[in-house]
Motif scaffolding. Sequence first.
Motif, PDB file in Angstrom:
ATOM      1  N   GLU A   1     -30.743  26.447  39.642  1.00 57.04           N
ATOM      2  CA  GLU A   1     -30.436  25.158  39.038  1.00 57.04           C
ATOM      3  C   GLU A   1     -30.059  24.162  40.136  1.00 57.04           C
ATOM      4  O   GLU A   1     -29.331  24.500  41.071  1.00 57.04           O
ATOM      5  CB  GLU A   1     -29.278  25.268  38.049  1.00 57.04           C
ATOM      6  CG  GLU A   1     -28.960  23.940  37.359  1.00 57.04           C
ATOM      7  CD  GLU A   1     -27.884  24.043  36.305  1.00 57.04           C
ATOM      8  OE1 GLU A   1     -27.766  23.098  35.492  1.00 57.04           O
ATOM      9  OE2 GLU A   1     -27.164  25.058  36.284  1.00 57.04           O
ATOM     10  N   VAL A   2     -30.550  22.934  40.013  1.00 59.71           N
ATOM     11  CA  VAL A   2     -30.196  21.879  40.957  1.00 59.71           C
ATOM     12  C   VAL A   2     -28.985  21.130  40.417  1.00 59.71           C
ATOM     13  O   VAL A   2     -28.963  20.690  39.265  1.00 59.71           O
ATOM     14  CB  VAL A   2     -31.375  20.906  41.184  1.00 59.71           C
ATOM     15  CG1 VAL A   2     -30.960  19.764  42.122  1.00 59.71           C
ATOM     16  CG2 VAL A   2     -32.579  21.658  41.760  1.00 59.71           C
ATOM     17  N   VAL A   3     -27.957  21.013  41.246  1.00 56.01           N
ATOM     18  CA  VAL A   3     -26.696  20.374  40.869  1.00 56.01           C
ATOM     19  C   VAL A   3     -26.376  19.315  41.920  1.00 56.01           C
ATOM     20  O   VAL A   3     -26.599  19.525  43.112  1.00 56.01           O
ATOM     21  CB  VAL A   3     -25.548  21.406  40.804  1.00 56.01           C
ATOM     22  CG1 VAL A   3     -24.223  20.736  40.442  1.00 56.01           C
ATOM     23  CG2 VAL A   3     -25.885  22.524  39.817  1.00 56.01           C
ATOM     24  N   VAL A   4     -25.854  18.168  41.481  1.00 52.56           N
ATOM     25  CA  VAL A   4     -25.396  17.140  42.413  1.00 52.56           C
ATOM     26  C   VAL A   4     -23.887  16.988  42.275  1.00 52.56           C
ATOM     27  O   VAL A   4     -23.362  16.844  41.167  1.00 52.56           O
ATOM     28  CB  VAL A   4     -26.081  15.777  42.172  1.00 52.56           C
ATOM     29  CG1 VAL A   4     -25.486  14.703  43.096  1.00 52.56           C
ATOM     30  CG2 VAL A   4     -27.587  15.887  42.410  1.00 52.56           C
ATOM     31  N   VAL A   5     -23.196  17.045  43.411  1.00 56.32           N
ATOM     32  CA  VAL A   5     -21.761  16.764  43.476  1.00 56.32           C
ATOM     33  C   VAL A   5     -21.611  15.416  44.165  1.00 56.32           C
ATOM     34  O   VAL A   5     -22.032  15.260  45.309  1.00 56.32           O
ATOM     35  CB  VAL A   5     -20.994  17.855  44.240  1.00 56.32           C
ATOM     36  CG1 VAL A   5     -19.518  17.486  44.357  1.00 56.32           C
ATOM     37  CG2 VAL A   5     -21.171  19.207  43.566  1.00 56.32           C
TER      38      VAL A   5
ATOM     39  N   TYR B   1     -17.556  20.047  48.977  1.00 51.85           N
ATOM     40  CA  TYR B   1     -18.162  21.305  48.533  1.00 51.85           C
ATOM     41  C   TYR B   1     -17.115  22.263  47.968  1.00 51.85           C
ATOM     42  O   TYR B   1     -17.366  22.961  46.983  1.00 51.85           O
ATOM     43  CB  TYR B   1     -18.930  21.961  49.668  1.00 51.85           C
ATOM     44  CG  TYR B   1     -20.398  21.552  49.696  1.00 51.85           C
ATOM     45  CD1 TYR B   1     -21.217  21.796  48.597  1.00 51.85           C
ATOM     46  CD2 TYR B   1     -20.953  20.927  50.798  1.00 51.85           C
ATOM     47  CE1 TYR B   1     -22.555  21.428  48.593  1.00 51.85           C
ATOM     48  CE2 TYR B   1     -22.291  20.548  50.813  1.00 51.85           C
ATOM     49  CZ  TYR B   1     -23.088  20.799  49.704  1.00 51.85           C
ATOM     50  OH  TYR B   1     -24.411  20.422  49.704  1.00 51.85           O
ATOM     51  N   ASN B   2     -15.939  22.313  48.554  1.00 54.27           N
ATOM     52  CA  ASN B   2     -14.906  23.209  48.011  1.00 54.27           C
ATOM     53  C   ASN B   2     -14.609  22.883  46.557  1.00 54.27           C
ATOM     54  O   ASN B   2     -14.553  23.775  45.704  1.00 54.27           O
ATOM     55  CB  ASN B   2     -13.631  23.112  48.843  1.00 54.27           C
ATOM     56  CG  ASN B   2     -13.701  23.883  50.146  1.00 54.27           C
ATOM     57  OD1 ASN B   2     -14.657  24.628  50.391  1.00 54.27           O
ATOM     58  ND2 ASN B   2     -12.704  23.702  50.984  1.00 54.27           N
ATOM     59  N   TYR B   3     -14.392  21.603  46.262  1.00 58.38           N
ATOM     60  CA  TYR B   3     -14.062  21.207  44.901  1.00 58.38           C
ATOM     61  C   TYR B   3     -15.262  21.359  43.974  1.00 58.38           C
ATOM     62  O   TYR B   3     -15.116  21.788  42.817  1.00 58.38           O
ATOM     63  CB  TYR B   3     -13.552  19.765  44.880  1.00 58.38           C
ATOM     64  CG  TYR B   3     -12.131  19.622  45.377  1.00 58.38           C
ATOM     65  CD1 TYR B   3     -11.036  19.935  44.573  1.00 58.38           C
ATOM     66  CD2 TYR B   3     -11.874  19.187  46.669  1.00 58.38           C
ATOM     67  CE1 TYR B   3      -9.737  19.819  45.041  1.00 58.38           C
ATOM     68  CE2 TYR B   3     -10.580  19.059  47.153  1.00 58.38           C
ATOM     69  CZ  TYR B   3      -9.514  19.378  46.326  1.00 58.38           C
ATOM     70  OH  TYR B   3      -8.230  19.265  46.802  1.00 58.38           O
ATOM     71  N   GLY B   4     -16.443  21.010  44.471  1.00 62.05           N
ATOM     72  CA  GLY B   4     -17.630  21.110  43.637  1.00 62.05           C
ATOM     73  C   GLY B   4     -17.994  22.542  43.294  1.00 62.05           C
ATOM     74  O   GLY B   4     -18.241  22.877  42.124  1.00 62.05           O
ATOM     75  N   LEU B   5     -17.998  23.415  44.293  1.00 60.86           N
ATOM     76  CA  LEU B   5     -18.400  24.800  44.061  1.00 60.86           C
ATOM     77  C   LEU B   5     -17.376  25.568  43.241  1.00 60.86           C
ATOM     78  O   LEU B   5     -17.721  26.550  42.581  1.00 60.86           O
ATOM     79  CB  LEU B   5     -18.634  25.508  45.394  1.00 60.86           C
ATOM     80  CG  LEU B   5     -19.749  24.937  46.283  1.00 60.86           C
ATOM     81  CD1 LEU B   5     -19.903  25.769  47.552  1.00 60.86           C
ATOM     82  CD2 LEU B   5     -21.073  24.854  45.541  1.00 60.86           C
ATOM     83  N   ALA B   6     -16.130  25.109  43.266  1.00 57.23           N
ATOM     84  CA  ALA B   6     -15.083  25.788  42.484  1.00 57.23           C
ATOM     85  C   ALA B   6     -15.366  25.736  40.987  1.00 57.23           C
ATOM     86  O   ALA B   6     -14.845  26.561  40.228  1.00 57.23           O
ATOM     87  CB  ALA B   6     -13.718  25.167  42.782  1.00 57.23           C
TER      88      ALA B   6
ATOM     89  N   LYS C   1     -12.294  31.688  51.429  1.00 54.09           N
ATOM     90  CA  LYS C   1     -11.544  30.497  51.000  1.00 54.09           C
ATOM     91  C   LYS C   1     -12.269  29.206  51.348  1.00 54.09           C
ATOM     92  O   LYS C   1     -11.649  28.167  51.601  1.00 54.09           O
ATOM     93  CB  LYS C   1     -10.126  30.501  51.588  1.00 54.09           C
ATOM     94  CG  LYS C   1      -9.288  31.709  51.156  1.00 54.09           C
ATOM     95  CD  LYS C   1      -7.893  31.680  51.750  1.00 54.09           C
ATOM     96  CE  LYS C   1      -7.050  32.840  51.254  1.00 54.09           C
ATOM     97  NZ  LYS C   1      -7.587  34.163  51.622  1.00 54.09           N
ATOM     98  N   GLY C   2     -13.600  29.270  51.344  1.00 55.25           N
ATOM     99  CA  GLY C   2     -14.409  28.071  51.501  1.00 55.25           C
ATOM    100  C   GLY C   2     -14.283  27.426  52.867  1.00 55.25           C
ATOM    101  O   GLY C   2     -13.922  28.055  53.859  1.00 55.25           O
TER     102      GLY C   2
END
Length: 346
Positions: A34-38, A72-77, A185-186
């Motif tokens: 799936e393509v996701v945009v943060v 990326y840390n917040y988005g991937l969480a 821990k990212g």
Amino acid sequence: MKYNSAAVILNYNGVHFLEKFLPNVLENTSEKTEVVVVDNASTDNSVKFLQEHYPSLRLIVLPKNYGYAGGYNYGLATLGYEFFILLNSDIEVTKNWDIPLINRLESEHHITACQPKILAYDNKSYFEYAGGSGGFIDREYFPFCRGRIFGELEQDLGQYDNAREVFWASGACFAIKSWAFHKAKGFDEDFFAHMEEIDLCHRLKNMGHKIYVEPKSVVYHVGGGTLAMMSPFKTFLNYRNGLSLLVKNYPYSDFKFILFKRLLLDGLSAINFVLRGIPRHAIEIYKAHRAFFKDWKLVLDKRERLQEEHKDVNRTGVFNGSAIWMYFVSRKRKFGKFPTRRFVNE
């Protein structure tokens, strides 16, 4: 459809790149991903553009710009996939580019991250600066790649088309097992941007994991989409973060000696900037050193915590020599000219 991987594009004021490259990514990404945009609190019309033109696309909007690391840390969480593929917004992909990356990760438990072959968008027969065909590091912690030594870019003649273990995967595009990302821990958000992917890969290797390049997957990178190549702020980040990378992760007790040599080499780099007529960058190196030593205790605390996690340290991809000496003195400006025997291959 149930996806087992997500190609996650982190965007900040990059609507022009989304307009140009997002259709290509959506067209050429396999059905498994799936393509996701943060969005990192863009102030252009990126969010409006995505909502109007791609209403079914998964979009995560962050409340402020956290930089590459924090974004990326917040988005991937918020995402629950088996694999993450981090993808810059200024990249053109090729058909089913994601499949070889996932296949490589699935081939062995200890392979936790993998990058594709990264070529230049504006000159597609040459490697691109940010990653080439896999990243390495020398004894003073200067990074380089198959296909790119400092500013020297090689033509892609198939000479680096073998999949192999490397030291780091490029933040422009790499796949990582989600459990490994969370276990490490990212990204270190104090890096903000630049070299945070090398820091993450180093921490994974200090836990005994492997980083790979899989050239069966090919992408084309514009580069400098957020910060231009000669941006003074980029110089600051690279030099400050390079010192933090070394002190945090160097696995042996003589790290202060290595740091001393690195500081001397940074000083020579500053002199070189002055001689080239761009003293602003020499000032940024001074500011980077000042910022690093201001946070000296914080970095040492991180080192102490990380040392406890070191188990089977994996040094594959380290060049037991000086890339600076090889490039500027020995005049060996292609990866293939570096003596193979001096690379750690555990």
